[in-house]
Write a protein that holds these residues in place. Structure first.
Motif, PDB file in Angstrom:
ATOM      1  N   LEU A 178       0.830  -1.205   0.000  1.00  0.00           N
ATOM      2  CA  LEU A 178       0.000   0.000   0.000  1.00  0.00           C
ATOM      3  C   LEU A 178       0.864   1.256   0.000  1.00  0.00           C
ATOM      4  CD1 LEU A 178      -2.934   1.023   0.149  1.00  0.00           C
ATOM      5  CD2 LEU A 178      -2.668   1.099   2.638  1.00  0.00           C
ATOM      6  N   ALA A 179       0.506   2.210  -0.859  1.00  0.00           N
ATOM      7  CA  ALA A 179       1.187   3.505  -0.920  1.00  0.00           C
ATOM      8  C   ALA A 179       0.135   4.579  -1.104  1.00  0.00           C
ATOM      9  CB  ALA A 179       2.183   3.537  -2.076  1.00  0.00           C
ATOM     10  N   ALA A 180       0.400   5.747  -0.559  1.00  0.00           N
ATOM     11  CA  ALA A 180      -0.561   6.849  -0.638  1.00  0.00           C
ATOM     12  C   ALA A 180      -0.899   7.195  -2.087  1.00  0.00           C
ATOM     13  CB  ALA A 180      -0.018   8.071   0.091  1.00  0.00           C
ATOM     14  N   SER A 181       0.057   7.001  -2.986  1.00  0.00           N
ATOM     15  CA  SER A 181      -0.168   7.344  -4.395  1.00  0.00           C
ATOM     16  C   SER A 181      -1.253   6.482  -5.044  1.00  0.00           C
ATOM     17  CB  SER A 181       1.136   7.199  -5.180  1.00  0.00           C
ATOM     18  OG  SER A 181       1.629   5.870  -5.097  1.00  0.00           O
ATOM     19  N   LEU A 182      -1.565   5.331  -4.444  1.00  0.00           N
ATOM     20  CA  LEU A 182      -2.578   4.435  -5.008  1.00  0.00           C
ATOM     21  C   LEU A 182      -3.990   4.798  -4.554  1.00  0.00           C
ATOM     22  CD1 LEU A 182      -0.745   1.020  -4.423  1.00  0.00           C
ATOM     23  CD2 LEU A 182      -0.877   2.302  -6.564  1.00  0.00           C
ATOM     24  N   LEU A 183      -4.102   5.587  -3.517  1.00  0.00           N
ATOM     25  CA  LEU A 183      -5.398   5.847  -2.903  1.00  0.00           C
ATOM     26  C   LEU A 183      -6.202   6.876  -3.688  1.00  0.00           C
ATOM     27  CD1 LEU A 183      -4.143   6.017   0.775  1.00  0.00           C
ATOM     28  CD2 LEU A 183      -5.348   4.116  -0.305  1.00  0.00           C
ATOM     29  N   GLN A 184      -7.476   6.561  -3.898  1.00  0.00           N
ATOM     30  CA  GLN A 184      -8.394   7.467  -4.594  1.00  0.00           C
ATOM     31  C   GLN A 184      -9.668   7.590  -3.766  1.00  0.00           C
ATOM     32  OE1 GLN A 184      -8.653   6.944  -8.982  1.00  0.00           O
ATOM     33  NE2 GLN A 184      -7.378   5.134  -8.668  1.00  0.00           N
ATOM     34  N   LEU A 207      -2.891   5.615   4.835  1.00  0.00           N
ATOM     35  CA  LEU A 207      -4.205   6.247   4.674  1.00  0.00           C
ATOM     36  C   LEU A 207      -4.211   7.678   5.191  1.00  0.00           C
ATOM     37  CD1 LEU A 207      -6.556   3.307   5.737  1.00  0.00           C
ATOM     38  CD2 LEU A 207      -6.242   4.207   3.433  1.00  0.00           C
ATOM     39  N   MET A 208      -3.463   7.925   6.264  1.00  0.00           N
ATOM     40  CA  MET A 208      -3.456   9.266   6.852  1.00  0.00           C
ATOM     41  C   MET A 208      -2.819  10.304   5.943  1.00  0.00           C
ATOM     42  SD  MET A 208      -2.678   8.748  10.920  1.00  0.00           S
ATOM     43  CE  MET A 208      -4.026   8.426  12.068  1.00  0.00           C
ATOM     44  N   GLU A 209      -2.104   9.861   4.915  1.00  0.00           N
ATOM     45  CA  GLU A 209      -1.554  10.820   3.960  1.00  0.00           C
ATOM     46  C   GLU A 209      -2.635  11.391   3.047  1.00  0.00           C
ATOM     47  OE1 GLU A 209       2.148   9.993   2.031  1.00  0.00           O
ATOM     48  OE2 GLU A 209       2.607   8.381   3.437  1.00  0.00           O
ATOM     49  N   SER A 265      -5.751  15.862  -4.426  1.00  0.00           N
ATOM     50  CA  SER A 265      -5.234  15.050  -5.530  1.00  0.00           C
ATOM     51  C   SER A 265      -4.771  15.918  -6.697  1.00  0.00           C
ATOM     52  CB  SER A 265      -6.310  14.073  -6.018  1.00  0.00           C
ATOM     53  OG  SER A 265      -7.303  14.740  -6.767  1.00  0.00           O
ATOM     54  N   PHE A 266      -3.753  15.443  -7.392  1.00  0.00           N
ATOM     55  CA  PHE A 266      -3.246  16.137  -8.574  1.00  0.00           C
ATOM     56  C   PHE A 266      -4.287  16.126  -9.697  1.00  0.00           C
ATOM     57  CE2 PHE A 266      -1.047  16.303 -12.624  1.00  0.00           C
ATOM     58  CZ  PHE A 266      -0.275  17.432 -12.464  1.00  0.00           C
ATOM     59  N   ASP A 267      -5.000  15.010  -9.828  1.00  0.00           N
ATOM     60  CA  ASP A 267      -6.010  14.915 -10.885  1.00  0.00           C
ATOM     61  C   ASP A 267      -7.083  15.989 -10.722  1.00  0.00           C
ATOM     62  OD1 ASP A 267      -4.818  12.810 -12.179  1.00  0.00           O
ATOM     63  OD2 ASP A 267      -5.913  11.275 -11.079  1.00  0.00           O
ATOM     64  N   ARG A 268      -7.431  16.296  -9.482  1.00  0.00           N
ATOM     65  CA  ARG A 268      -8.432  17.341  -9.235  1.00  0.00           C
ATOM     66  C   ARG A 268      -7.900  18.696  -9.693  1.00  0.00           C
ATOM     67  NH1 ARG A 268     -13.346  19.290  -9.490  1.00  0.00           N
ATOM     68  NH2 ARG A 268     -13.936  20.631  -7.740  1.00  0.00           N
ATOM     69  N   LEU A 269      -6.622  18.971  -9.432  1.00  0.00           N
ATOM     70  CA  LEU A 269      -6.011  20.223  -9.886  1.00  0.00           C
ATOM     71  C   LEU A 269      -6.060  20.312 -11.412  1.00  0.00           C
ATOM     72  CD1 LEU A 269      -4.365  22.806  -9.503  1.00  0.00           C
ATOM     73  CD2 LEU A 269      -2.303  21.383  -9.378  1.00  0.00           C
ATOM     74  N   HIS A 270      -5.713  19.226 -12.084  1.00  0.00           N
ATOM     75  CA  HIS A 270      -5.766  19.202 -13.549  1.00  0.00           C
ATOM     76  C   HIS A 270      -7.182  19.467 -14.039  1.00  0.00           C
ATOM     77  CE1 HIS A 270      -5.879  16.836 -17.468  1.00  0.00           C
ATOM     78  NE2 HIS A 270      -5.041  17.822 -17.711  1.00  0.00           N
TER      79      HIS A 270
END
Length: 528
Positions: A178-184, A207-209, A265-270
């Motif tokens: 598990l890595a924070a980058s995978l969480l959506q 998860l706390m990230e 999330s970066f996707d939200r910024l995009h």
């Protein structure tokens, strides 16, 4: 073919979840091997006299889970090539746990046997089963037929017992990776293989990230297994404090439409930048071009630098975001014209970082920062060669942005020239050059015009920058420090004027210089 292996799924735990097809295959098997006997369905095999061998002993012998899975796959491939025994199922081998198998049933009570070993795994063979993936990768090359018969997955019970529909958006993640980058956060997230409190602690930190500390999460133990199932809802910060983690434990993080979570999330910024530039977006943003907001990039960068110089974390957080916005806007303009997107920018950067750090991501070594920098320059030159550019035919001074502030550009020009030996050996001649340029400036001021005076002043500044390089000081930072010092001391003069009820028109240089010296003494008194 040199043999066969049949993989069957035992379901998520309750005997009623075992499919009829899997049960018949188990009854007909000559040799049954299970990844682990720590599964509720093992009782059913014992009750019906089905003998089996367990690979639990490998968990005790190996150093890591990947080593266990490799060993299981290798052993199954070896067993597949052995002749099939006749009669009842083979007794457990020496590696099986004592008492793991019940007595075999008689031949007459069993269906026709299958020649290859039957490998039984918890749940569904294609869900969170690394050993099955290894077999899929290797059996064909070794001439072994691989048959996979599905079973009910723990996910089937998760959907039923936890009560969410995966069509809303769903992802399954492995606790071990598990890595924070995978969480959506916009997706339901099931985290499997949360074996113990230590694993739960790692899951909590990841998860706390992305989620607040009090975000509600659900722990499911032995879902669907009668008499063993437990479902516990806890705030995220208590995840690893809950008791009862084991082989049949998972964590469910419900999906959220909370805007504050999406905004991390970066996707939200995009998405937001795309909306701003769209026909339905902001009229001002739609009108901008690379040229019209070019100066904004420079201004935002300097504001970020000021926050750094002020050691202002809150300011840095905001100003770094403004710099990123400039990157997003320029990238969005290119995305609209079809040339590249911000994801292409990120890909190019990632590939550059990987390629230029062979001492981190490759086989090269770097014992210190100097060697790391040499690796960087070597790989940078290799990049140019791969693009058809001969680095030896370009000017040594190429690659320095022409729009850099003059002091920074002078510093970079001198550094590049020094790399090929165009440099003094020590500080003495550098200081002598400064004195020479001061003398030439005095002469120009006495007898030359303004243009010549400016040129001589430039020479003096260039020589002063060279001094900074020799003493290991960044000239931009040094001048920024002096600017800040000047501002503090001048503010001291302004405060003295205010306390004395005066304005600048009511004082003179001598009085102001006295206060300047006071400010200087005060700063020295409090300096470390």
């Amino acid at each position: 073919m040199n043999g066969s292996i049949t993989v069957v799924g035992l379901g998520s735990g309750d005997a009623d979840q075992l499919t009829l097809g899997v049960w018949r295959r188990l009854q007909a098997a000559d040799r049954i091997y299970v990844r682990t006997e720590k599964h509720p369905v093992m009782r059913l095999l014992g009750e019906h006299g089905l003998s089996y061998s367990s690979f639990d002993y490998l968990y005790e012998q190996a150093d890591s889970f990947p080593d266990v899975y490799e060993a299981i796959a290798a052993e199954l491939i070896r067993l597949a090539k052995e002749p099939s025994p006749t009669g009842p199922a083979a007794a457990p081998d020496s590696g099986a746990s004592p008492g793991a198998a019940a007595a075999a049933s008689s031949d007459s009570a069993r269906p026709a046997s299958f020649s290859g070993p039957v490998y039984a795994v918890p749940g569904h063979p294609m869900v969170a089963e690394r050993t099955v993936q290894l077999l899929r990768e290797r059996c064909a090359d070794r001439g072994i037929e691989l048959h996979i018969i599905g079973g009910e997955s723990f996910l089937d019970q998760a959907f039923v017992r936890l009560g969410f529909d995966p069509i809303e958006g769903f992802q399954l993640l492995d606790a071990a990776e598990l890595a924070a980058s995978l969480l959506q956060p916009r997706l339901h997230t099931v985290i499997a293989q949360v074996y113990d409190a230590f694993t739960a602690s790692d899951v909590k930190l990841s998860l706390m990230e992305k989620y607040p500390d009090d975000y509600p999460v659900v722990i499911g133990h032995a879902l669907g297994v009668e008499g063993e199932e437990r479902i516990v809802r806890v705030p995220l910060y208590e995840l690893d404090r809950a008791p009862g983690f084991g082989n049949l434990s998972l964590v469910w993080v419900p999906r959220s439409t909370d805007v504050s979570l999406q905004n991390r999330s970066f996707d939200r910024l995009h998405e937001i930048v795309g909306i701003l530039r769209s026909p339905e977006g902001c009229p001002w943003d739609r009108e901008q071009t690379h040229r019209s907001i070019r100066k904004n990039f420079i201004e935002e960068t300097y504001e970020a630098i000021e926050a750094i110089d002020n050691d202002d974390p809150e300011g840095m957080q905001e100003e770094f975001g403004d710099v990123i916005l400039q990157v997003m806007l320029h990238s969005q303009m290119e995305e609209e014209s079809g040339t590249f997107s911000v994801y292409d920018v990120i890909q190019t950067l990632n590939e550059k970082l990987l390629f230029r750090h062979p001492h981190v991501f490759g086989d090269a070594g770097a014992g210190d920062a100097g060697e790391a920098l040499r690796n960087w320059e070597r790989m940078k030159a290799e990049e140019k060669r791969r693009k058809g550019i001969d680095p030896d035919r370009k000017s040594v001074l190429d690659g320095i942005p022409k729009d850099l502030p003059a002091v920074m550009r002078a510093y970079e020009l001198q550094k590049k020239a020094a790399k090929v030996g165009f440099d003094w050996d020590d500080l003495g001649p550098v200081l002598a050059k400064v004195e020479e340029e001061v003398a030439e400036l005095r002469e120009a001021i006495a007898s030359a015009g303004r243009d010549e005076q400016a040129r001589e002043l430039g020479d003096l500044l260039f020589a002063a920058v060279n001094v900074s390089r020799f003493i290991g000081a960044d000239p931009e930072e040094a001048l920024a420090g002096t600017n800040a010092k000047f501002k503090r001391r001048f503010a001291y003069i302004e405060e003295k004027l205010r306390l004395n009820g005066k304005t600048f028109d009511q004082t003179d240089l001598q009085e102001m210089d006295g206060w300047w010296e006071e400010a200087k003494r005060e700063s020295q008194r409090f300096s470390p």
